[in-house]
Scaffold this motif. Structure first.
Motif, PDB file in Angstrom:
ATOM      1  N   GLN A   1       1.524  -9.939   4.176  1.00 20.87           N
ATOM      2  CA  GLN A   1       1.328  -8.516   4.449  1.00 20.87           C
ATOM      3  C   GLN A   1       0.097  -8.322   5.313  1.00 20.87           C
ATOM      4  O   GLN A   1      -0.984  -8.806   4.998  1.00 20.87           O
ATOM      5  CB  GLN A   1       1.156  -7.735   3.136  1.00 20.87           C
TER       6      GLN A   1
ATOM      7  N   ASN B   1       3.271  -0.402   9.445  1.00 17.48           N
ATOM      8  CA  ASN B   1       3.458  -1.405   8.393  1.00 17.48           C
ATOM      9  C   ASN B   1       2.431  -1.290   7.272  1.00 17.48           C
ATOM     10  O   ASN B   1       2.403  -2.131   6.368  1.00 17.48           O
ATOM     11  CB  ASN B   1       3.443  -2.818   8.986  1.00 17.48           C
TER      12      ASN B   1
ATOM     13  N   SER C   1      -0.917  -1.410   7.592  1.00 19.26           N
ATOM     14  CA  SER C   1      -2.224  -1.972   7.938  1.00 19.26           C
ATOM     15  C   SER C   1      -3.071  -0.932   8.680  1.00 19.26           C
ATOM     16  O   SER C   1      -2.560   0.081   9.157  1.00 19.26           O
ATOM     17  CB  SER C   1      -2.063  -3.220   8.803  1.00 19.26           C
TER      18      SER C   1
ATOM     19  N   SER D   1      -2.282 -11.095   3.865  1.00 17.98           N
ATOM     20  CA  SER D   1      -2.360 -11.606   2.493  1.00 17.98           C
ATOM     21  C   SER D   1      -2.247 -13.122   2.429  1.00 17.98           C
ATOM     22  O   SER D   1      -2.701 -13.738   1.447  1.00 17.98           O
ATOM     23  CB  SER D   1      -1.252 -10.970   1.645  1.00 17.98           C
TER      24      SER D   1
END
Length: 363
Positions: free
Chosen positions: A154, A234, A236, A260
């Protein structure tokens, strides 16, 4: 009997720095890519007769012209390449579209999103490309591959910076890049447009942003520097800086991405390398890898030199053109195209609007 690839005659408008990069790509692409077409540098157009003639001799252009209007509609021309100040992009592209030519255009695409939208609509299904060439840096293409494979997990943070020192000299204000009527903007269109295209290529769409811009030299018509915060679709978050006052940096175009499962970092001034951190490894083995992205099994490593042999700025244009010609032969869409550049132009407009209003802008 040997098979001969069909010839595409190119008309290029412009004979400055970026026109040299384009000319080199036209001549070199067949040396590195198995192209289904032969490109012929038919005619180059410029405003200064002596400089134009010297350029044509150096880069092997068959003809010269002082009027772009006289060449874009010629029946013997297949490709029109636009390599001139931003204010001329739209009129040349619209004329070439009416003549149903293949169209290449430098970035930023236009002076405004409205102008860019007219250009994209006029082209319709005509084959086209916009020279956001940094997508074809092998290290950036490899970063895209790692992102698509989920190697970073992620995405949390996207950090972008683009610094050069081109604006420090007050005399620069006499050139077209520092006149709002010809350039539209300063660091925003010149540098940030590249950063935004790369960010969307790697990390997806931007959904919201807040920006500020600054001009350091009194009386200069365009921005010298811009900063912005962004939210990506997304989930972020991102930060962007672009400045022509990055003293000590010649072309410091870079990014960092933190996820991540790992992270990536890139700097164009060391363009053959990509920093990769794999957080899924055992803690005792974790550490940043300084990857030399020249092969084997890296993007474009089969096209250029053997592993360990470095490539340069010019190869990004060659790879862009090689990919375009392959897509053209397959009747497939090429990216980045006018629609992609229109999206970037809308972001540029949002940056300008946010800087003026000091408000977040939703996209």
């Amino acid at each position: 009997m040997p098979q001969h690839n069909p010839t595409l005659n190119v008309a290029m408008v412009g004979n400055g720095f970026i026109a040299r990069a384009h000319s080199n790509a036209f001549h070199q692409v067949g040396h590195f890519f198995d192209t289904p077409f032969h490109l012929h540098t038919k005619v180059v157009c410029g405003r200064n007769p002596s400089k134009l003639e010297a350029f044509a001799r150096q880069w092997d252009w068959e003809e010269t012209s002082l009027e772009w209007e006289s060449i874009v509609g010629r029946p013997d021309i297949h490709i029109v390449d636009i390599a001139v100040p931003n204010a001329l992009h739209a009129p040349i592209a619209l004329a070439a579209a009416r003549a149903e030519k293949i169209i290449f255009c430098e970035k930023p695409m236009a002076l405004s999103a409205q102008e860019a939208a007219r250009m994209a609509e006029a082209l319709g299904d005509l084959p086209n490309l916009v020279w956001f060439n940094y997508r074809r840096v092998p290290a950036i293409a490899f970063a895209k591959q790692l992102m698509d494979e989920g190697r970073l997990g992620q995405a949390f943070h996207y950090r972008s910076s683009y610094f050069n020192q081109s604006g420090v000299d007050p005399a620069k204000g006499q050139t077209w890049r520092y006149r709002s009527t010809e350039a539209g903007s300063g660091a925003i269109g010149d540098l940030l447009s590249h950063s935004l295209d790369t960010a969307m290529f790697l990390n997806g769409d931007i959904s919201e942003l807040s920006a500020t811009k600054h001009t350091f030299i009194p009386g200069r018509e365009v921005d010298d520097a811009v900063q912005l915060m962004a939210h990506f679709a997304n989930g972020s978050i991102g930060s962007f800086e672009a400045s022509r006052f990055g003293v000590g940096r010649r072309n410091g175009n870079g990014f960092e991405i933190y996820g991540s499962k790992g992270s990536l970092a890139f700097d164009l001034e060391d363009m053959n390398r990509l920093q990769f951190f794999d957080a899924t490894e055992p803690p005792s083995l974790q550490g940043a890898r300084n990857l030399l992205v020249t092969g084997p099994d890296h993007p474009y490593s089969a096209n250029f030199w053997k592993p360990g042999h470095l490539i340069g700025y010019e190869h990004t244009f060659i790879a862009t053109l090689g990919d375009f010609l392959e897509a053209l032969a397959k009747h497939e869409a090429f990216h980045p195209n006018f629609q992609d550049a229109l999206h970037t132009q809308k972001l540029i407009e949002a940056v300008e609007s946010s800087a003026a209003s000091r408000q977040w802008i939703k996209l």
